[in-house]
Design a protein around this motif. Sequence first.
Motif, PDB file in Angstrom:
ATOM      1  N   CYS A  44       0.860  -1.177   0.000  1.00 58.38           N
ATOM      2  CA  CYS A  44       0.000   0.000   0.000  1.00 58.38           C
ATOM      3  C   CYS A  44       0.903   1.235   0.000  1.00 58.38           C
ATOM      4  O   CYS A  44       2.026   1.194   0.512  1.00 58.38           O
ATOM      5  N   PHE A  45       0.405   2.321  -0.576  1.00 62.18           N
ATOM      6  CA  PHE A  45       1.187   3.552  -0.649  1.00 62.18           C
ATOM      7  C   PHE A  45       0.460   4.669   0.082  1.00 62.18           C
ATOM      8  O   PHE A  45      -0.725   4.909  -0.142  1.00 62.18           O
ATOM      9  N   ASN A  55      -8.520  -7.664  -2.612  1.00 65.27           N
ATOM     10  CA  ASN A  55      -7.248  -7.167  -3.135  1.00 65.27           C
ATOM     11  C   ASN A  55      -7.288  -7.172  -4.662  1.00 65.27           C
ATOM     12  O   ASN A  55      -6.667  -8.006  -5.325  1.00 65.27           O
ATOM     13  N   GLU A  56      -8.044  -6.235  -5.201  1.00 63.31           N
ATOM     14  CA  GLU A  56      -8.126  -6.055  -6.649  1.00 63.31           C
ATOM     15  C   GLU A  56      -8.437  -4.597  -6.924  1.00 63.31           C
ATOM     16  O   GLU A  56      -9.427  -4.067  -6.417  1.00 63.31           O
ATOM     17  N   MET A  57      -7.600  -3.945  -7.704  1.00 59.08           N
ATOM     18  CA  MET A  57      -7.788  -2.523  -7.969  1.00 59.08           C
ATOM     19  C   MET A  57      -9.000  -2.291  -8.874  1.00 59.08           C
ATOM     20  O   MET A  57      -9.089  -2.872  -9.959  1.00 59.08           O
ATOM     21  N   PRO A  58      -9.951  -1.449  -8.459  1.00 63.94           N
ATOM     22  CA  PRO A  58     -11.130  -1.159  -9.283  1.00 63.94           C
ATOM     23  C   PRO A  58     -10.888  -0.019 -10.266  1.00 63.94           C
ATOM     24  O   PRO A  58     -11.797   0.385 -10.984  1.00 63.94           O
ATOM     25  N   TYR A  59      -9.673   0.515 -10.280  1.00 62.12           N
ATOM     26  CA  TYR A  59      -9.308   1.624 -11.159  1.00 62.12           C
ATOM     27  C   TYR A  59      -7.798   1.613 -11.368  1.00 62.12           C
ATOM     28  O   TYR A  59      -7.059   0.873 -10.709  1.00 62.12           O
ATOM     29  N   GLN A  60      -7.350   2.429 -12.300  1.00 61.50           N
ATOM     30  CA  GLN A  60      -5.922   2.646 -12.500  1.00 61.50           C
ATOM     31  C   GLN A  60      -5.472   3.786 -11.593  1.00 61.50           C
ATOM     32  O   GLN A  60      -6.200   4.770 -11.419  1.00 61.50           O
ATOM     33  N   ALA A  61      -4.291   3.655 -10.993  1.00 65.92           N
ATOM     34  CA  ALA A  61      -3.741   4.705 -10.129  1.00 65.92           C
ATOM     35  C   ALA A  61      -2.521   5.300 -10.820  1.00 65.92           C
ATOM     36  O   ALA A  61      -1.517   4.612 -11.030  1.00 65.92           O
ATOM     37  N   ALA A  83       1.134  14.375  -9.841  1.00 67.23           N
ATOM     38  CA  ALA A  83       2.082  15.365  -9.336  1.00 67.23           C
ATOM     39  C   ALA A  83       3.085  14.605  -8.470  1.00 67.23           C
ATOM     40  O   ALA A  83       2.698  13.725  -7.696  1.00 67.23           O
ATOM     41  N   ASP A  84       4.372  14.914  -8.635  1.00 64.22           N
ATOM     42  CA  ASP A  84       5.427  14.194  -7.918  1.00 64.22           C
ATOM     43  C   ASP A  84       5.058  13.968  -6.459  1.00 64.22           C
ATOM     44  O   ASP A  84       4.588  14.882  -5.778  1.00 64.22           O
ATOM     45  N   CYS A  85       5.286  12.745  -5.988  1.00 65.31           N
ATOM     46  CA  CYS A  85       4.919  12.358  -4.621  1.00 65.31           C
ATOM     47  C   CYS A  85       6.130  11.835  -3.861  1.00 65.31           C
ATOM     48  O   CYS A  85       6.996  11.163  -4.433  1.00 65.31           O
ATOM     49  N   THR A  86       6.167  12.127  -2.587  1.00 64.34           N
ATOM     50  CA  THR A  86       6.959  11.334  -1.651  1.00 64.34           C
ATOM     51  C   THR A  86       5.973  10.717  -0.673  1.00 64.34           C
ATOM     52  O   THR A  86       4.861  11.219  -0.483  1.00 64.34           O
ATOM     53  N   GLY A  87       6.383   9.638  -0.062  1.00 59.97           N
ATOM     54  CA  GLY A  87       5.488   8.963   0.878  1.00 59.97           C
ATOM     55  C   GLY A  87       6.092   7.672   1.372  1.00 59.97           C
ATOM     56  O   GLY A  87       7.321   7.533   1.429  1.00 59.97           O
ATOM     57  N   PHE A  88       5.225   6.727   1.712  1.00 60.34           N
ATOM     58  CA  PHE A  88       5.673   5.488   2.333  1.00 60.34           C
ATOM     59  C   PHE A  88       4.923   4.290   1.775  1.00 60.34           C
ATOM     60  O   PHE A  88       3.706   4.360   1.547  1.00 60.34           O
ATOM     61  N   ARG A  89       5.647   3.224   1.582  1.00 62.48           N
ATOM     62  CA  ARG A  89       5.045   1.943   1.228  1.00 62.48           C
ATOM     63  C   ARG A  89       5.077   1.035   2.452  1.00 62.48           C
ATOM     64  O   ARG A  89       5.972   1.130   3.299  1.00 62.48           O
ATOM     65  N   ALA A  90       4.098   0.140   2.517  1.00 61.98           N
ATOM     66  CA  ALA A  90       4.081  -0.901   3.548  1.00 61.98           C
ATOM     67  C   ALA A  90       3.402  -2.125   2.948  1.00 61.98           C
ATOM     68  O   ALA A  90       2.486  -1.993   2.133  1.00 61.98           O
ATOM     69  N   ARG A  91       3.850  -3.293   3.322  1.00 62.69           N
ATOM     70  CA  ARG A  91       3.284  -4.524   2.775  1.00 62.69           C
ATOM     71  C   ARG A  91       1.804  -4.630   3.116  1.00 62.69           C
ATOM     72  O   ARG A  91       1.377  -4.291   4.228  1.00 62.69           O
ATOM     73  N   THR A  92       1.022  -5.102   2.167  1.00 63.89           N
ATOM     74  CA  THR A  92      -0.423  -5.199   2.378  1.00 63.89           C
ATOM     75  C   THR A  92      -0.759  -6.084   3.573  1.00 63.89           C
ATOM     76  O   THR A  92      -1.710  -5.811   4.308  1.00 63.89           O
ATOM     77  N   GLU A 142      -3.081  -4.751   6.547  1.00 58.54           N
ATOM     78  CA  GLU A 142      -4.309  -5.481   6.912  1.00 58.54           C
ATOM     79  C   GLU A 142      -4.313  -5.824   8.392  1.00 58.54           C
ATOM     80  O   GLU A 142      -5.332  -5.657   9.086  1.00 58.54           O
ATOM     81  N   GLN A 143      -3.193  -6.336   8.880  1.00 56.39           N
ATOM     82  CA  GLN A 143      -3.088  -6.693  10.301  1.00 56.39           C
ATOM     83  C   GLN A 143      -3.287  -5.463  11.179  1.00 56.39           C
ATOM     84  O   GLN A 143      -3.985  -5.515  12.205  1.00 56.39           O
ATOM     85  N   PHE A 144      -2.700  -4.350  10.759  1.00 55.72           N
ATOM     86  CA  PHE A 144      -2.822  -3.096  11.494  1.00 55.72           C
ATOM     87  C   PHE A 144      -4.272  -2.627  11.532  1.00 55.72           C
ATOM     88  O   PHE A 144      -4.792  -2.216  12.574  1.00 55.72           O
ATOM     89  N   PHE A 145      -4.950  -2.691  10.403  1.00 56.96           N
ATOM     90  CA  PHE A 145      -6.344  -2.269  10.286  1.00 56.96           C
ATOM     91  C   PHE A 145      -7.246  -3.077  11.217  1.00 56.96           C
ATOM     92  O   PHE A 145      -8.165  -2.541  11.838  1.00 56.96           O
ATOM     93  N   LYS A 146      -6.979  -4.360  11.330  1.00 57.66           N
ATOM     94  CA  LYS A 146      -7.821  -5.248  12.130  1.00 57.66           C
ATOM     95  C   LYS A 146      -7.645  -5.069  13.633  1.00 57.66           C
ATOM     96  O   LYS A 146      -8.365  -5.684  14.421  1.00 57.66           O
ATOM     97  N   GLN A 147      -6.707  -4.209  14.029  1.00 60.61           N
ATOM     98  CA  GLN A 147      -6.547  -3.917  15.457  1.00 60.61           C
ATOM     99  C   GLN A 147      -7.638  -2.979  15.985  1.00 60.61           C
ATOM    100  O   GLN A 147      -7.749  -2.752  17.187  1.00 60.61           O
TER     101      GLN A 147
END
Length: 254
Positions: A52-53, A92-98, A102-111, A115-120
Amino acid sequence: MPDLTNVDLQIQNRLLSVLPPDEFKFIRPHLEPTALKLGTTLAQLGDSLDTCFFPNNGMVSLLSVTEHGTACEVGYVGFEGMIGLTVLLGKNEMPYQALVQADCTGFRARTTIVEQFFKQNGVFHDAVLRFAYVVLRQVAQTCACNHFHNLHSRLCRWLSVMAERSGNKHLALTQEFLAHMLGVQRTSIGLVTSSMQMDGLISYRRGKIEINDFERLRASACECFSIVKREYEEFLDDKKFQPMSDARQTNKQR
């Protein structure tokens, strides 16, 4: 290419910056600083995601794609949210193209970690659900906009969003690309940009648009610009990010 210098010390993404220390402690080791340049495709329609980004800045367009490969923009994501929302909604299926606009900085994390984090069921869980609502509202408004509003006001809206998100009044945009984003013919874009240039809103040279009067441009945008902007501003309200248990306790005290 966006600069990654010290990006790991500058967490501006809303879904991450509102986390209380105990929640942030869980996700922090899994965040990978990432820079993405204009034109990068993060995901295609139908893709499964390994990561995820979470943008710190910039803008990622969400494009609805037909069977014939034509596409138009139905929404966008910036520092408020994430790319990979559907993973947390059970598919886990994209319903659109991403596509990075505009240039981005940010963070990636494994799905799997996200998911585990969300379920907390903490602040992150509640913030993601509120962000999901904003995305749904934005997509619905864009559909209405594409159907009911004229191309001039739609283009003013789109350029206003781009200028705000990129922090730049000089935009590298071809008429063909604008037609692609707005789902219209290139000739239609040519007529509208010529009119806007004669009116002094923009200056246009092949592949480049300069916004001459941002306030007038924004005033010429359709109502959708203000509606979506209000939704995002309400979403960003700190009071919205109390954990549900804290919110219930606050209501009791009232």
